[in-house]
Design an enzyme around this catalytic site. Sequence first.
Site, mmCIF file in Angstrom:
data_model
loop_
_atom_site.group_PDB
_atom_site.id
_atom_site.type_symbol
_atom_site.label_atom_id
_atom_site.label_comp_id
_atom_site.label_asym_id
_atom_site.label_seq_id
_atom_site.Cartn_x
_atom_site.Cartn_y
_atom_site.Cartn_z
ATOM 1 N N CYS A 104 -28.788 4.747 -28.453
ATOM 2 C CA CYS A 104 -28.614 5.167 -26.815
ATOM 3 C C CYS A 104 -27.765 6.242 -26.572
ATOM 4 O O CYS A 104 -26.582 5.854 -26.748
ATOM 5 C CB CYS A 104 -28.958 3.983 -26.150
ATOM 6 S SG CYS A 104 -28.368 4.548 -24.179
ATOM 7 N N CYS A 152 -24.995 4.683 -23.900
ATOM 8 C CA CYS A 152 -24.262 3.556 -23.866
ATOM 9 C C CYS A 152 -22.937 3.951 -24.367
ATOM 10 O O CYS A 152 -22.696 4.909 -24.801
ATOM 11 C CB CYS A 152 -24.885 2.724 -25.396
ATOM 12 S SG CYS A 152 -26.336 1.572 -24.700
ATOM 13 N N HIS A 211 -26.893 -1.780 -21.428
ATOM 14 C CA HIS A 211 -28.140 -1.084 -21.645
ATOM 15 C C HIS A 211 -29.360 -1.821 -21.024
ATOM 16 O O HIS A 211 -30.387 -1.299 -21.016
ATOM 17 C CB HIS A 211 -28.246 -0.909 -23.437
ATOM 18 C CG HIS A 211 -29.384 -0.340 -23.677
ATOM 19 N ND1 HIS A 211 -29.444 1.281 -23.581
ATOM 20 C CD2 HIS A 211 -30.776 -0.621 -24.168
ATOM 21 C CE1 HIS A 211 -30.698 1.808 -23.810
ATOM 22 N NE2 HIS A 211 -31.570 0.689 -24.280
ATOM 23 N N SER A 214 -36.757 8.757 -19.868
ATOM 24 C CA SER A 214 -36.983 8.924 -21.194
ATOM 25 C C SER A 214 -35.843 7.953 -21.737
ATOM 26 O O SER A 214 -35.781 7.671 -22.974
ATOM 27 C CB SER A 214 -36.895 10.168 -21.569
ATOM 28 O OG SER A 214 -35.781 10.929 -21.220
ATOM 29 N N HIS A 265 -31.593 2.983 -20.243
ATOM 30 C CA HIS A 265 -30.416 2.437 -19.862
ATOM 31 C C HIS A 265 -30.184 2.783 -18.325
ATOM 32 O O HIS A 265 -30.901 3.850 -18.078
ATOM 33 C CB HIS A 265 -29.358 3.449 -20.649
ATOM 34 C CG HIS A 265 -27.929 2.954 -20.480
ATOM 35 N ND1 HIS A 265 -27.256 2.363 -21.475
ATOM 36 C CD2 HIS A 265 -27.078 2.998 -19.405
ATOM 37 C CE1 HIS A 265 -26.060 1.944 -21.182
ATOM 38 N NE2 HIS A 265 -25.933 2.378 -19.943
ATOM 39 N N GLN A 271 -29.682 10.273 -11.838
ATOM 40 C CA GLN A 271 -29.284 11.746 -11.648
ATOM 41 C C GLN A 271 -28.802 12.489 -10.453
ATOM 42 O O GLN A 271 -28.915 11.872 -9.380
ATOM 43 C CB GLN A 271 -30.244 12.671 -12.135
ATOM 44 C CG GLN A 271 -31.018 12.069 -13.532
ATOM 45 C CD GLN A 271 -31.815 13.341 -13.867
ATOM 46 O OE1 GLN A 271 -31.414 14.388 -14.109
ATOM 47 N NE2 GLN A 271 -33.001 12.672 -14.579
HETATM 48 O O1 G1P Z 1 -34.265 14.920 -16.222
HETATM 49 P P1 G1P Z 1 -35.359 14.105 -16.873
HETATM 50 O O2 G1P Z 1 -34.882 12.432 -16.773
HETATM 51 O O3 G1P Z 1 -35.185 14.514 -18.575
HETATM 52 O O4 G1P Z 1 -36.554 14.270 -16.512
HETATM 53 C C1 G1P Z 1 -37.241 13.583 -15.600
HETATM 54 O O5 G1P Z 1 -36.659 13.814 -14.249
HETATM 55 C C2 G1P Z 1 -36.736 15.271 -13.710
HETATM 56 C C3 G1P Z 1 -36.092 15.327 -12.246
HETATM 57 O O6 G1P Z 1 -37.041 14.407 -11.280
HETATM 58 C C4 G1P Z 1 -38.132 15.754 -13.589
HETATM 59 O O7 G1P Z 1 -38.052 17.159 -13.647
HETATM 60 C C5 G1P Z 1 -38.647 15.576 -15.299
HETATM 61 O O8 G1P Z 1 -40.127 15.970 -14.942
HETATM 62 C C6 G1P Z 1 -38.696 13.840 -15.487
HETATM 63 O O9 G1P Z 1 -39.204 13.879 -16.844
#
Ligand code: G1P
Lengths: 347, 347
Positions: A52, A55, A115, A163, A166, A170
């Site tokens: 990961c 982590c 995790h 994806s 963990h 953002q």
């Molecule tokens: O930034 P990540 O986690 O790779 O991506 C994810 O969040 C983003 C922000 O909402 C989106 O634009 C992506 O389509 C989604 O897969």
Amino acid sequence: TGLDALGDNPHRRLNLLTGEWVLVSPHRAKRPWQGQTEAIPADTRPAHDPTCYLCPGNERAGGEHNPDYAGTFVFDNDFAALRPDTGDAQTEIGGLLRARTEPGICRVICFSPRHDLSLPQMAVPAIRGVVDLWADEYARLGALPEIGHVQIFENKGEMMGCSNPHPHGQIWAQRSVPMAAAREGERQAEHFAAHGRTLLADYLALELDLAERIVVENDHFVALVPFWAVWPFETIVISRRPARDLTALSSEERDGLADVLKRLTGRYDALFGVSFPYSAGIHQAPTDGEPHPEWHLHMHFYPPLLRSATVKKFMVGYEMMGEPQRDVTPESSAARLRDVAESGGVR
Amino acid sequence: TGLDALGDNPHRRLNLLTGEWVLVSPHRAKRPWQGQTEAIPADTRPAHDPTCYLCPGNERAGGEHNPDYAGTFVFDNDFAALRPDTGDAQTEIGGLLRARTEPGICRVICFSPRHDLSLPQMAVPAIRGVVDLWADEYARLGALPEIGHVQIFENKGEMMGCSNPHPHGQIWAQRSVPMAAAREGERQAEHFAAHGRTLLADYLALELDLAERIVVENDHFVALVPFWAVWPFETIVISRRPARDLTALSSEERDGLADVLKRLTGRYDALFGVSFPYSAGIHQAPTDGEPHPEWHLHMHFYPPLLRSATVKKFMVGYEMMGEPQRDVTPESSAARLRDVAESGGVR
Ligand SMILES: O=P(O)(O)O[C@H]1O[C@H](CO)[C@@H](O)[C@H](O)[C@H]1O
Ligand SMILES: O=P(O)(O)O[C@H]1O[C@H](CO)[C@@H](O)[C@H](O)[C@H]1O
């Protein structure tokens, strides 16, 4: 409750925060479902996963190594959608087509070194650590001259495009106020100009009075299914005291937010007996240097599941071409979320 | 081409039809994808499926039997989100919460008796039959006194919430003009008032001139990736001659629309070698009795796939809290759609 006049009829409701409408079809959830079902991956996460990139101690895409962090950890997104070094340029093609470069910064926040956790399994003081980091990042990024808006959010679960399991969220900070937040700003400014109180203060007082869409509450925060909810189990978390952003919260209020987040997400997990997927995000005042007394911070939860761990609501044809549509009433969703236990013991 | 000034930088583009913005991050598609992938069910459909409630002669949910239809077939949705017998009632709770009942009609349209086809595999005259039925339904439903808007759409593929692979679409007709269509109406009215020409006539002339986002065209219709496309391979189909709705099209123009639909969806199928999922819908003038010279009919295609048959674009956290974001430029998507062959032989 004021809704009796509508009976069980399909109806439209107005979203006070955005000025948008949602179509509500109370009985449609009864139709049989033969379409796509979702695979919820079994939660077999180890406390530390050597593969990961979030982590502690592990290597990231850019070759850097994460520190051996014990609480939260934040870094610049290795695959950022926005970049700070973006020069200003704009174009208007044929008097019609408008575009403008957009500088910004994308950050990743790990909620925990573990995790195998997610918010409901973290202890309230650990969630408080996340709240503090959110507040600090909002303050620091928002103070940069080229940053007019800071969007903090979390995509949880593969179904929501996450994806990496963990526990993390953002931040996308940028020059412009993005559309959804800008709409909320306009509606809040209108209400504040007319009444001298924030729109969400008046809305929250009414919801507490009606008491049919509340899910969890404590002395400082309330989580409820908004009257205009689009997603089947959508909720909004509102501070009792109007505060324009996280930095304006007292220490007790921050604890209160952490407590409500734990209890709300614990109810989500209990509802269908799975780690509940959602996108969540905090709306706060733009960081454009204006006072924004109209802004009242709040957090949205948009979970996709409709009737079970595997059947989600599809926002497709009609919803894309027309407007959002929901198959159950917000009142019945709130009642179901109130009726489940708060799972999410500390793991 | 007017875009060079932006370089490869992240930028925002304005949607002329809705007034909304989209964030474009040209290089983000390069990030690795470790998240959810989609299962595209193998297409093993028989020409007639005895268990399909849309095939000729079969029984539907309500117990009725479909006729032995040879071309198209339309009926009232057995699980309708809108109902014609909805009485008028509204409520305003605490001076803040507004809701109003919404009468309407939901219809289902089978495009073909053949269970194993979709639009690109149908012959142009058969697609023309679908266009004629769309026009007839728009006229008939729109003439009802309680119907102010007719939304025709298709959800194709399990990924888009379609629960039956028999080629079919839907119509939701209702009293109010739903939000997305209402926004387009406002922008079109502004442009028409200022210039005396439809917004889409001016936009199409500019796109034909620039020739960098066109996908397919014939004498009557053009399909292109709009400058403000949100979905990776989003397209818009526009009539060369301004027409406010399908009933205003000549017979040759209807053939032209059928031809462009076949060729566009054939390119979609060829792109990743799968029956391409999408939601599509036709926007036409409201049926509120006003003349609407500003309205220019068009059809949107919103396909979710991003980089392969199994990796879709997730419109989640940032997109829900902020605004839509795309990872490739509309220009590169248009070039890719131009470069593939038109698959979709008649099956
Ligand atoms: O930034 P990540 O986690 O790779 O991506 C994810 O969040 C983003 C922000 O909402 C989106 O634009 C992506 O389509 C989604 O897969
Ligand atoms: O009407 P269907 O095909 O059962 O349902 C599908 O299309 C509808 C209209 O876009 C959506 O509301 C549903 O979420 C979707 O699953």
